[in-house]
Write an enzyme that holds these catalytic residues in place. Structure first.
Site, PDB file in Angstrom:
ATOM      1  N   HIS A 194       0.737  -1.076  -0.015  1.00 37.80           N
ATOM      2  CA  HIS A 194       0.101  -0.175  -0.207  1.00 37.80           C
ATOM      3  C   HIS A 194       0.893   1.108  -0.125  1.00 37.80           C
ATOM      4  O   HIS A 194       1.903   1.350   0.599  1.00 37.80           O
ATOM      5  CB  HIS A 194      -0.908   0.120   1.311  1.00 37.80           C
ATOM      6  CG  HIS A 194      -2.088   0.974   1.229  1.00 37.80           C
ATOM      7  ND1 HIS A 194      -1.854   2.395   1.426  1.00 37.80           N
ATOM      8  CD2 HIS A 194      -3.252   0.784   0.678  1.00 37.80           C
ATOM      9  CE1 HIS A 194      -3.107   3.072   1.318  1.00 37.80           C
ATOM     10  NE2 HIS A 194      -3.844   2.154   0.771  1.00 37.80           N
ATOM     11  N   VAL A 228     -11.418  -7.096   3.787  1.00 36.46           N
ATOM     12  CA  VAL A 228     -11.341  -5.730   4.182  1.00 36.46           C
ATOM     13  C   VAL A 228     -10.359  -4.847   3.642  1.00 36.46           C
ATOM     14  O   VAL A 228      -9.217  -5.180   3.998  1.00 36.46           O
ATOM     15  CB  VAL A 228     -11.556  -5.622   5.724  1.00 36.46           C
ATOM     16  CG1 VAL A 228     -11.317  -4.185   6.344  1.00 36.46           C
ATOM     17  CG2 VAL A 228     -12.464  -6.493   6.572  1.00 36.46           C
ATOM     18  N   LEU A 229     -10.560  -4.073   2.710  1.00 35.09           N
ATOM     19  CA  LEU A 229      -9.684  -3.166   1.967  1.00 35.09           C
ATOM     20  C   LEU A 229      -8.578  -2.698   2.739  1.00 35.09           C
ATOM     21  O   LEU A 229      -8.875  -1.692   3.638  1.00 35.09           O
ATOM     22  CB  LEU A 229     -10.505  -2.175   1.034  1.00 35.09           C
ATOM     23  CG  LEU A 229      -9.603  -1.452   0.108  1.00 35.09           C
ATOM     24  CD1 LEU A 229      -9.087  -2.272  -1.046  1.00 35.09           C
ATOM     25  CD2 LEU A 229     -10.406  -0.524  -0.794  1.00 35.09           C
ATOM     26  N   ASP A 230      -7.179  -2.794   2.394  1.00 36.08           N
ATOM     27  CA  ASP A 230      -6.173  -2.135   3.027  1.00 36.08           C
ATOM     28  C   ASP A 230      -6.017  -2.553   4.436  1.00 36.08           C
ATOM     29  O   ASP A 230      -5.403  -1.573   5.267  1.00 36.08           O
ATOM     30  CB  ASP A 230      -6.139  -0.836   2.697  1.00 36.08           C
ATOM     31  CG  ASP A 230      -6.035  -0.560   1.221  1.00 36.08           C
ATOM     32  OD1 ASP A 230      -5.384  -1.748   0.444  1.00 36.08           O
ATOM     33  OD2 ASP A 230      -6.138   0.291   0.619  1.00 36.08           O
ATOM     34  N   GLU A 231      -6.695  -3.512   5.246  1.00 39.44           N
ATOM     35  CA  GLU A 231      -6.464  -3.434   6.561  1.00 39.44           C
ATOM     36  C   GLU A 231      -6.272  -5.000   6.927  1.00 39.44           C
ATOM     37  O   GLU A 231      -6.584  -5.257   8.125  1.00 39.44           O
ATOM     38  CB  GLU A 231      -7.957  -3.059   7.251  1.00 39.44           C
ATOM     39  CG  GLU A 231      -8.432  -1.652   7.093  1.00 39.44           C
ATOM     40  CD  GLU A 231      -9.572  -1.530   8.032  1.00 39.44           C
ATOM     41  OE1 GLU A 231      -9.990  -2.256   8.827  1.00 39.44           O
ATOM     42  OE2 GLU A 231     -10.277  -0.433   7.399  1.00 39.44           O
TER      43      GLU A 231
END
Length: 286
Positions: A194, A228-231
């Site tokens: 990310h 869960v996006l980017d987590e």
């Protein structure tokens, strides 16, 4: 069949903590002719879990028998475990869109012998890097993705990943959001980079967001992919200094360098079986 001389293994495990686990594991390896070359362990007092990574040599057991004996030993301890031949490179598929700095860095490190990988394929929703792939003799699969074709595209991507026996999938700046179903299929074996220091500046144009806020640090985060996006569980992070003289272009250039370094470290540690999942976090035996 005669067991391979000096066969080296990497054993990873996690289980509920209790007294004597290190002694028990060491005793098992001793009884099976193993010689410990490297060992690390961690007790998470918050969760009551124990984590361990052991590299050992063993030429007295067939791999299949060693695995069967270990499975019987691990069961009453409620262990989640992996036993890997240290010399075997990890089968890997790389995914990329139109920013190639992370892809190029991983390919070069692999070619230089710095990453123990067997890069089986590159998948992209654009054609930009087919020549780069060819220069490293890696098969390149162009799979366009639109809202209308997303399901079919992911089915084809998974077909390639599974047919290549990929133990690791690296999203090397692959700029498509994976479906929940694909995230579930790749759980624990897909790493994303990310382009910011999570949880700040999610979504589009992160360096523009950072520049508008006048940040003094920019960074990058490598994490496992989840629905869960980017987590997902974080593997590695790093930062670079910034100041008021930096333009958006300066931040983006410095960010690309940081992204490449952070992703390379995460891929290296995963490929060496140094990363163990601990709920929403990771234990990394560097």
């Amino acid at each position: 069949m005669t067991p391979s001389a000096n066969q080296t293994y990497i054993l990873t495990l996690s289980c509920p903590d209790r007294r004597g686990l290190v002694h028990a594991v060491s005793g098992f390896l001793l009884e099976h002719g193993g010689n410990i070359e490297e060992a690390a362990q961690f007790n998470d007092h918050a969760t009551g879990l124990f984590f361990m990574r052991v590299q050992f040599a063993c030429d007295a057991q067939e791999p299949a028998q060693l695995r069967a004996d270990w499975a019987a030993f691990a069961q009453p301890h409620q262990m989640r475990w992996g036993l890997h031949a240290a010399a075997e490179p990890m089968k890997t598929v790389l995914m990329v869109s139109r920013e190639g700095h992370c892809l190029n860095d991983l390919l070069f490190r692999h070619k230089s012998g710095l990453l123990r990988l067997d890069i089986r394929a590159i998948i992209s929703n654009h054609r930009d890097f087919y020549q780069l792939a060819a220069s490293y003799d890696v098969p390149f699969h162009h799979i366009p993705v639109t809202a209308a074709t997303k399901a079919q595209a992911e089915a084809r991507q998974l077909e390639i990943i599974e047919s290549e026996g990929a133990e690791l999938v690296v999203l090397a700046r692959y700029m498509q959001v994976l479906s929940d179903a694909m995230c579930t299929r790749l759980e624990g074996r897909a790493i994303n980079i990310h382009h910011s220091f999570l949880p700040s500046f999610k979504g589009a144009r992160p360096y523009h967001q950072a520049h508008e806020r006048g940040v003094k640090l920019i960074g990058a985060t490598a994490h496992y992919v989840t629905a869960v996006l980017d987590e997902g569980p974080i593997i590695e992070q790093d930062v670079a200094r910034a100041d008021h003289t930096d333009t958006v272009e300066d931040l983006a250039a410095r960010g690309r360098d940081t992204e490449s370094l952070v992703l390379a470290r995460a891929v290296k540690w995963h490929s060496e079986h140094r990363v163990l999942l601990n709920g929403h976090k990771t234990v990394v035996f560097r």
